[in-house]
Design an enzyme around this catalytic site. Structure first.
Site, PDB file in Angstrom:
ATOM      1  CE1 TYR A   1      -3.336  -2.686  -0.060  1.00  0.00           C
ATOM      2  CE2 TYR A   1      -3.842  -2.248   2.237  1.00  0.00           C
ATOM      3  CZ  TYR A   1      -4.090  -2.938   1.072  1.00  0.00           C
ATOM      4  OH  TYR A   1      -5.091  -3.886   1.030  1.00  0.00           O
TER       5      TYR A   1
ATOM      6  N   PRO B   1     -16.439  -4.063   0.271  1.00  0.00           N
ATOM      7  CG  PRO B   1     -16.775  -3.418   2.476  1.00  0.00           C
ATOM      8  CD  PRO B   1     -15.711  -3.512   1.427  1.00  0.00           C
ATOM      9  CG  LEU B   2     -19.766   0.004   0.699  1.00  0.00           C
ATOM     10  CD1 LEU B   2     -19.759   1.526   0.803  1.00  0.00           C
ATOM     11  CD2 LEU B   2     -20.958  -0.588   1.433  1.00  0.00           C
ATOM     12  N   GLY B   3     -18.919  -2.921  -3.040  1.00  0.00           N
ATOM     13  CA  GLY B   3     -18.906  -3.264  -4.453  1.00  0.00           C
ATOM     14  C   GLY B   3     -18.865  -2.030  -5.340  1.00  0.00           C
TER      15      GLY B   3
ATOM     16  CB  VAL C   1     -23.715  -0.155  -4.894  1.00  0.00           C
ATOM     17  CG1 VAL C   1     -25.037   0.608  -4.770  1.00  0.00           C
ATOM     18  CG2 VAL C   1     -23.972  -1.657  -4.787  1.00  0.00           C
ATOM     19  CG  PHE C   2     -22.751   3.870  -3.463  1.00  0.00           C
ATOM     20  CD1 PHE C   2     -24.089   4.174  -3.589  1.00  0.00           C
ATOM     21  CD2 PHE C   2     -22.345   3.047  -2.423  1.00  0.00           C
ATOM     22  CE1 PHE C   2     -25.021   3.680  -2.673  1.00  0.00           C
ATOM     23  CE2 PHE C   2     -23.266   2.551  -1.505  1.00  0.00           C
ATOM     24  CZ  PHE C   2     -24.605   2.866  -1.634  1.00  0.00           C
TER      25      PHE C   2
ATOM     26  CD  GLU D   1     -18.023  -0.475 -12.208  1.00  0.00           C
ATOM     27  OE1 GLU D   1     -18.905  -1.220 -12.683  1.00  0.00           O
ATOM     28  OE2 GLU D   1     -16.846  -0.813 -12.055  1.00  0.00           O
TER      29      GLU D   1
END
Length: 287
Positions: A47, A201-203, A205-206, A208
């Site tokens: 990182y 964990p939110l993929g 969704v917000f 794309e």
């Protein structure tokens, strides 16, 4: 091994890869997470092109927070071309390299031990016996408390598990990327007592705009009204409700969101709502 927090703070974006937080900001963020029951911090040596661990370690040292108040995870094995004189990105799981990586991460993080060490990604050249020798040595010296893998298939995990105990596997899992609960990965982990962690964990969704994410956002708008929490908490609750005991790795540095995240642990979605999130993501009903 101390129990990890139910939600894990992901540090990938804390350094130069994104937010570029200074020491004072990192100290504030570490304290904020701990105050909100997020006591486990997920790292990887790569990182920030091998810089974020040491920046976090400096902040942790200056914060004077007791080591017993938090848990540290890091990953090793990826050899980047940025930050090191490699001509090509590759993986290295030789015994000497694993041991060196852990000792380097301990120095960077300014700690005597890691709560969890993960192999970052599987390599076609990994030798299970050699990996096991490194892990057993590190455990015997108290430098790591637990061991796991990341992004490994069930068969790749089993190859290593035959030689040394595996406690965790960090995989991609979310409402938009749910293959791990369908391809046997979570089944295998439950059978063998391996706890999943979920990165991203939110993929998408917000992030794309696709038919899938449009459908999910429409559904989430109705569920927000029903459960009176944010859509991000609903997506985390969906993950937390899986019987494999998945630990989401949340990468947000937003203060207001961090203060709300742990509410997902007590949010129980009605079974039909849980299935509706899944089937809406798929775009079809269950068989």
């Amino acid at each position: 091994m101390k129990t990890l927090s139910r939600i894990i703070a992901g540090t990938m974006n804390w350094g130069i890869w994104d937010k570029n937080l200074n020491t004072t900001e990192m100290i504030h963020l570490i304290n904020l997470c701990i105050e909100n029951k997020i006591t486990t911090f997920d790292h990887a040596d790569i990182y920030g092109d091998y810089t974020t661990e040491s920046q976090f370690g400096k902040a942790f040292h200056e914060s004077k927070i007791s080591r017993d108040k938090l848990q540290l995870i890091t990953k090793c094995g990826i050899q980047h071309t940025k930050g090191r004189p490699n001509k090509i990105k590759h993986y290295d799981y030789s015994k000497d390299y694993i041991i060196w990586s852990v000792e380097n991460s301990l120095k960077n993080l300014q700690t005597d031990y890691l709560d969890v060490l993960l192999l970052h990604r599987p390599s076609p050249l990994m030798v299970a016996d050699e990996i096991a020798e490194a892990i057993e040595k590190l455990k015997s010296e108290g430098k790591i408390k637990a061991f796991g893998v990341s992004n490994f298939t069930s068969s790749q995990t089993e190859l290593i598990r035959q030689k040394t105990k595996i406690d965790f596997n960090q995989v991609q899992f979310s409402a938009t990327h749910h293959e791990a609960m369908l391809d046997g990965s979570f089944d295998y982990m439950q059978i063998h007592g391996i706890q999943p962690m979920a990165w991203n964990p939110l993929g998408t969704v917000f992030r794309e705009n696709t038919e899938q994410t449009f459908r999910l956002r429409q559904l989430l708008a109705t569920l927000v009204d029903k459960y009176h929490v944010g859509s991000d908490l609903i997506l985390l609750a969906w993950i937390l409700q899986h019987p494999a005991g998945v630990l989401p790795v949340a990468g947000t540095v937003n203060v207001a969101r961090i203060q709300q995240l742990f509410k997902a642990c007590s949010l129980e979605l009605e079974k039909q709502d849980w299935f509706e999130i899944w089937t809406t993501s798929m775009g079809n009903k269950v068989p």
